[in-house]
Structure formats: structure tokens, C-alpha cells
Design a protein around this motif. Structure first.
Motif, PDB file in Angstrom:
ATOM      1  N   PRO A  74       0.812  -1.231   0.000  1.00 56.66           N
ATOM      2  CA  PRO A  74       0.000   0.000   0.000  1.00 56.66           C
ATOM      3  C   PRO A  74       0.838   1.270   0.000  1.00 56.66           C
ATOM      4  O   PRO A  74       0.476   2.250  -0.670  1.00 56.66           O
ATOM      5  CB  PRO A  74      -0.830  -0.120   1.289  1.00 56.66           C
ATOM      6  CG  PRO A  74      -0.172  -1.151   2.109  1.00 56.66           C
ATOM      7  CD  PRO A  74       0.507  -2.073   1.167  1.00 56.66           C
ATOM      8  N   VAL A  75       1.978   1.268   0.703  1.00 54.88           N
ATOM      9  CA  VAL A  75       2.812   2.472   0.747  1.00 54.88           C
ATOM     10  C   VAL A  75       3.436   2.739  -0.615  1.00 54.88           C
ATOM     11  O   VAL A  75       3.491   3.888  -1.064  1.00 54.88           O
ATOM     12  CB  VAL A  75       3.901   2.349   1.833  1.00 54.88           C
ATOM     13  CG1 VAL A  75       4.886   3.512   1.741  1.00 54.88           C
ATOM     14  CG2 VAL A  75       3.261   2.334   3.223  1.00 54.88           C
ATOM     15  N   LEU A  76       3.891   1.697  -1.313  1.00 59.65           N
ATOM     16  CA  LEU A  76       4.430   1.888  -2.663  1.00 59.65           C
ATOM     17  C   LEU A  76       3.359   2.404  -3.613  1.00 59.65           C
ATOM     18  O   LEU A  76       3.638   3.201  -4.519  1.00 59.65           O
ATOM     19  CB  LEU A  76       5.018   0.586  -3.200  1.00 59.65           C
ATOM     20  CG  LEU A  76       6.283   0.048  -2.527  1.00 59.65           C
ATOM     21  CD1 LEU A  76       6.882  -1.092  -3.347  1.00 59.65           C
ATOM     22  CD2 LEU A  76       7.318   1.136  -2.327  1.00 59.65           C
ATOM     23  N   THR A  77       2.120   1.957  -3.412  1.00 58.03           N
ATOM     24  CA  THR A  77       1.020   2.472  -4.235  1.00 58.03           C
ATOM     25  C   THR A  77       0.788   3.948  -3.951  1.00 58.03           C
ATOM     26  O   THR A  77       0.574   4.745  -4.870  1.00 58.03           O
ATOM     27  CB  THR A  77      -0.271   1.678  -3.960  1.00 58.03           C
ATOM     28  OG1 THR A  77      -0.062   0.304  -4.292  1.00 58.03           O
ATOM     29  CG2 THR A  77      -1.429   2.211  -4.797  1.00 58.03           C
ATOM     30  N   PHE A  78       0.835   4.336  -2.669  1.00 58.67           N
ATOM     31  CA  PHE A  78       0.704   5.756  -2.324  1.00 58.67           C
ATOM     32  C   PHE A  78       1.817   6.575  -2.975  1.00 58.67           C
ATOM     33  O   PHE A  78       1.577   7.684  -3.468  1.00 58.67           O
ATOM     34  CB  PHE A  78       0.766   5.951  -0.800  1.00 58.67           C
ATOM     35  CG  PHE A  78      -0.390   5.348  -0.046  1.00 58.67           C
ATOM     36  CD1 PHE A  78      -1.541   4.924  -0.700  1.00 58.67           C
ATOM     37  CD2 PHE A  78      -0.329   5.195   1.334  1.00 58.67           C
ATOM     38  CE1 PHE A  78      -2.605   4.366   0.002  1.00 58.67           C
ATOM     39  CE2 PHE A  78      -1.375   4.651   2.042  1.00 58.67           C
ATOM     40  CZ  PHE A  78      -2.514   4.227   1.380  1.00 58.67           C
ATOM     41  N   LEU A 106      -3.655   6.549 -12.961  1.00 60.10           N
ATOM     42  CA  LEU A 106      -4.369   6.052 -11.788  1.00 60.10           C
ATOM     43  C   LEU A 106      -5.271   4.874 -12.126  1.00 60.10           C
ATOM     44  O   LEU A 106      -5.755   4.184 -11.221  1.00 60.10           O
ATOM     45  CB  LEU A 106      -5.221   7.174 -11.179  1.00 60.10           C
ATOM     46  CG  LEU A 106      -4.474   8.426 -10.712  1.00 60.10           C
ATOM     47  CD1 LEU A 106      -5.468   9.498 -10.290  1.00 60.10           C
ATOM     48  CD2 LEU A 106      -3.521   8.098  -9.568  1.00 60.10           C
ATOM     49  N   CYS A 107      -5.505   4.640 -13.406  1.00 55.87           N
ATOM     50  CA  CYS A 107      -6.456   3.597 -13.820  1.00 55.87           C
ATOM     51  C   CYS A 107      -5.815   2.219 -13.927  1.00 55.87           C
ATOM     52  O   CYS A 107      -6.439   1.214 -13.597  1.00 55.87           O
ATOM     53  CB  CYS A 107      -7.095   3.970 -15.158  1.00 55.87           C
ATOM     54  SG  CYS A 107      -8.053   5.494 -15.105  1.00 55.87           S
ATOM     55  N   LYS A 117      -2.446  -6.017  -8.232  1.00 54.04           N
ATOM     56  CA  LYS A 117      -3.758  -6.095  -7.577  1.00 54.04           C
ATOM     57  C   LYS A 117      -3.923  -4.971  -6.553  1.00 54.04           C
ATOM     58  O   LYS A 117      -4.943  -4.271  -6.544  1.00 54.04           O
ATOM     59  CB  LYS A 117      -3.920  -7.458  -6.901  1.00 54.04           C
ATOM     60  CG  LYS A 117      -5.287  -7.682  -6.280  1.00 54.04           C
ATOM     61  CD  LYS A 117      -5.460  -9.134  -5.842  1.00 54.04           C
ATOM     62  CE  LYS A 117      -4.499  -9.488  -4.729  1.00 54.04           C
ATOM     63  NZ  LYS A 117      -4.761 -10.845  -4.179  1.00 54.04           N
ATOM     64  N   THR A 118      -2.915  -4.803  -5.679  1.00 54.22           N
ATOM     65  CA  THR A 118      -2.991  -3.750  -4.658  1.00 54.22           C
ATOM     66  C   THR A 118      -2.993  -2.365  -5.295  1.00 54.22           C
ATOM     67  O   THR A 118      -3.791  -1.495  -4.920  1.00 54.22           O
ATOM     68  CB  THR A 118      -1.796  -3.863  -3.689  1.00 54.22           C
ATOM     69  OG1 THR A 118      -1.790  -5.165  -3.100  1.00 54.22           O
ATOM     70  CG2 THR A 118      -1.885  -2.813  -2.589  1.00 54.22           C
ATOM     71  N   PHE A 119      -2.094  -2.167  -6.263  1.00 58.70           N
ATOM     72  CA  PHE A 119      -2.018  -0.877  -6.953  1.00 58.70           C
ATOM     73  C   PHE A 119      -3.351  -0.532  -7.609  1.00 58.70           C
ATOM     74  O   PHE A 119      -3.842   0.593  -7.496  1.00 58.70           O
ATOM     75  CB  PHE A 119      -0.917  -0.911  -8.015  1.00 58.70           C
ATOM     76  CG  PHE A 119      -0.961   0.253  -8.967  1.00 58.70           C
ATOM     77  CD1 PHE A 119      -0.331   1.440  -8.658  1.00 58.70           C
ATOM     78  CD2 PHE A 119      -1.653   0.167 -10.173  1.00 58.70           C
ATOM     79  CE1 PHE A 119      -0.372   2.521  -9.523  1.00 58.70           C
ATOM     80  CE2 PHE A 119      -1.705   1.233 -11.042  1.00 58.70           C
ATOM     81  CZ  PHE A 119      -1.066   2.421 -10.720  1.00 58.70           C
TER      82      PHE A 119
END
Length: 364
Positions: free
Chosen positions: A109-113, A314-315, A343-345
């Protein structure tokens, strides 16, 4: 992406035979500027320009504080060093520290942020991303007008990212992490002070060239190349020529189809007035950088095109080259777990997109 670009360029040359007009229509200024930026930013990485900033992470003890530091470091630095470079700087360090502090369950989640921060932070500046650089060069608007156009998206994104961080650590906002300064980054070498100074001077020269739109950009390009050749020639071998070649191929593709009356008329009628949706959807096929080159000749609304291109990442992973780079870094550290990243991203990033997509449309 390079394969797609080369194929598109070859096909377009059969549609419209090459001519002198093709060579003159290629945006050589954008290619030269991109070459300078990519080369000098490689020097930034090599000389650990951001080392003093990274050393501050050793003083952060809470997970929430550390996550905010990384996310907003990416957010703010991406405005000046481009979104992909900011990820290359901070993502590996995030993985190292979270792994050392036994907090690996937060990495995805942090890498996605951080990915979202790179995409949304870089949109403020004309040189924050390749597509912004290209459209700023083509449109002729001032740097202040560009920044004013993008500022509402930038401010809203900064606040929304903090909300996402609060949700992640909602169960324990004071969760701690232990680390030592030696785990963070390498200290500056005094004997390399001259090269760090050189890269900062060259970077300032490049930014001045972009903002001023000087007609002497070929001279600046030669000066930058000569300085690198004399003082640090290995950097020229590390420059991302794949991205430059991809740009060139899509310039050829765009210029060729523009010269074909039927295709040009179709795209003009289809894209004009619908730039926002076209830029988002086309980016999911060829990424936002090539999409900017293809769509620009047919657009009548620069704001809509910019908003769409700077939201397309973002998509999906394909929507932005920066996201692909982030996935590649993660996959190298965790072989075979790329799908977990995707999946998380995808679900976190799509939630962010769903929140911003309608307000942006209303602003347009």
C-alpha cells in the motif's frame, strides 16, 4: 512500449510516405530537452544529491510519520526531477527500511501511495513529466499559466493522499518502527563535491531553458552534452535512450497520420471536445506519454488533455510509464509477486481516481 512505438512508426510510413515535412514536424526541442533532463538526473542518482534529505528518515520513529515522509518526498521531488526518477530514488529505500524494521506488510500500500504521489505531484510543473514537457513546449502558454491550471488538482491530491495514509494506519496511528542511520543512505563523499555542484548548475540551466523557451536551446543542449562528456562521460551511457527513441517513433507516427487527410479528419472530429475521455482511454493502451503525442494535434482544449493524461496513470499500470518502473523495482526485490503489486495498486489507485475524476471534469 518501444516495440509498440516502432511498429506504429513503420505502419504510419506506409499510410503516409516519408517526406521533408515529416522531419520538420518532429519536435526536436522536446527530444533535446528530454535528453538533457534524463542525463543530468542520472547524475543526481549517481551523486546521491538527495542524501541529506534521506538521512532525516532515521529520526522518524512512527510508521505514519515515516510513510508521510516517503509519500510527500516523492510528491514534492517529482515536480522537479520527474515522476519516474522520484520513484527510482525513494521506492528502493522504502523497501529497505520497511524490511529492516519488520514492516513488510505495509510495503504494497505504501508503494502504491508513492506511485500516486509521483503521478499527482509531478502534474504541477511543466517539466514534472515527459507529457507535461511536450504539451508545455507545444502549447506556448507561460509557466505561470500552466502552474495555475494544474494547481487545484495538485492541492486536492496532496490532501487526499493524507486521508489515504490515515485510513491505512487507522488502527494504530502511533505504531513504531526502529532503524539506524546507516540503513538509510550513503554519506556524501567530500571529493565528489565538484560533480554534485556541476549537476546542480546544469539542472538549473535546463530548467531556465524550459521556462524561458529560449531559441538557443540547441546551444544549451551541446553545452550540457560537452560538460557531461568531459567530466562524467559514463552518465551518457546510462541515459534512458529507450524512452528517447520511443518518443521519436511516436513523433513520426503522429506526424504521419496528421498528414493523411482521412485519418486526420476522423481524429479531429472525434478528439476535439472529448480530450478528457480520449486521453484517459488511449493511455490505457499505449501509456500517457505516447498518448500526448498522438492526441495533441487534434485537441482544442489543453486543460482537458492535461487533466486526462495526468490522471490516466491512476487507472492501470499501463497508464503511466512511472507505474511500470515502480512495478519493475518491486518485482526485482520480490520475484514472482508482481501480480500482488498489480492487484494492490489497481484497487487503491482506482479508488483515488474515482474520487478525483468528476471534480476534474467539473473544473474543465
Amino acid at each position: 512500449m518501444l516495440s509498440v512505438a516502432v511498429l506504429a512508426a513503420i505502419v504510419s510510413l506506409f499510410i503516409t510516405p516519408p517526406s521533408k515535412a515529416l522531419l520538420t514536424s518532429i519536435d526536436w526541442k522536446t527530444l533535446a530537452t528530454l535528453f538533457m533532463l534524463l542525463s543530468v538526473l542520472e547524475g543526481f542518482k549517481k551523486e546521491n544529491i538527495f542524501s541529506p534529505l534521506l538521512q532525516r528518515t532515521s529520526r522518524l520513529k512512527s510508521m505514519k510519520g515515516l510513510t508521510c515522509f516517503f509519500v510527500y518526498s516523492v510528491f514534492f521531488t517529482s515536480m522537479f526531477v520527474t515522476n519516474d526518477v522520484s520513484l527510482i530514488i525513494f521506492v528502493p529505500l522504502t523497501i529497505i527500511l520497511f524490511r529492516a524494521g519488520n514492516k513488510e506488510h505495509y510495503i504494497l500500500p505504501v508503494l502504491t501511495f508513492e506511485n500516486i504521489a509521483a503521478i499527482r505531484g509531478s502534474l504541477l510543473m511543466p517539466f514534472g513529466s515527459p507529457q507535461n514537457l511536450f504539451l508545455f513546449s507545444q502549447s506556448g502558454i507561460s509557466a505561470w499559466s500552466f502552474i495555475g491550471m494544474m494547481l487545484p488538482l495538485w492541492i486536492f491530491s496532496a490532501g487526499l493522499l493524507y486521508v489515504f495514509i490515515l485510513v491505512l494506519f487507522r488502527k494504530d496511528e502511533k505504531e513504531q518502527i526502529l532503524m539506524e542511520e546507516k540503513d538509510v543512505c550513503q554519506a556524501w563523499e567530500k571529493e565528489r563535491k565538484g560533480k554534485r555542484f556541476l549537476y546542480l548548475i546544469l539542472f538549473g540551466l535546463i530548467i531556465a531553458t524550459i521556462v524561458s523557451r529560449t531559441r538557443f536551446w540547441p546551444v544549451v543542449t551541446v553545452v550540457v552534452a560537452l560538460f557531461l562528456l568531459i567530466f562524467d562521460r559514463k552518465i551518457l551511457l546510462q541515459t534512458d535512450y529507450v524512452l528517447l527513441l520511443t518518443f521519436l517513433c511516436f513523433f513520426i507516427f503522429s506526424s504521419s497520420i496528421c498528414q493523411n487527410p482521412r485519418i486526420s479528419e476522423f481524429l479531429k472530429n472525434s478528439v476535439s471536445g472529448h480530450e478528457y475521455i480520449w486521453s484517459i482511454l488511449l493511455s490505457q493502451v499505449i501509456s500517457n506519454v505516447p498518448a500526448s503525442i498522438v492526441l495533441w494535434p487534434f485537441t482544442s482544449n489543453l486543460k482537458a488533455l492535461l487533466y486526462g493524461l495526468d490522471s490516466a496513470g491512476l487507472c492501470s499500470i499501463i497508464g503511466s510509464l512511472a507505474s511500470v518502473i515502480n512495478l519493475r523495482i518491486y518485482s526485482r526485490e520480490y520475484p514472482g509477486k508482481g501480480f500482488q503489486f498489480i492487484k494492490t495498486f489497481t484497487w487503491i489507485s482506482l479508488v483515488f481516481f474515482a474520487i478525483v475524476v468528476i471534480p476534474q471534469l467539473l473544473i474543465i
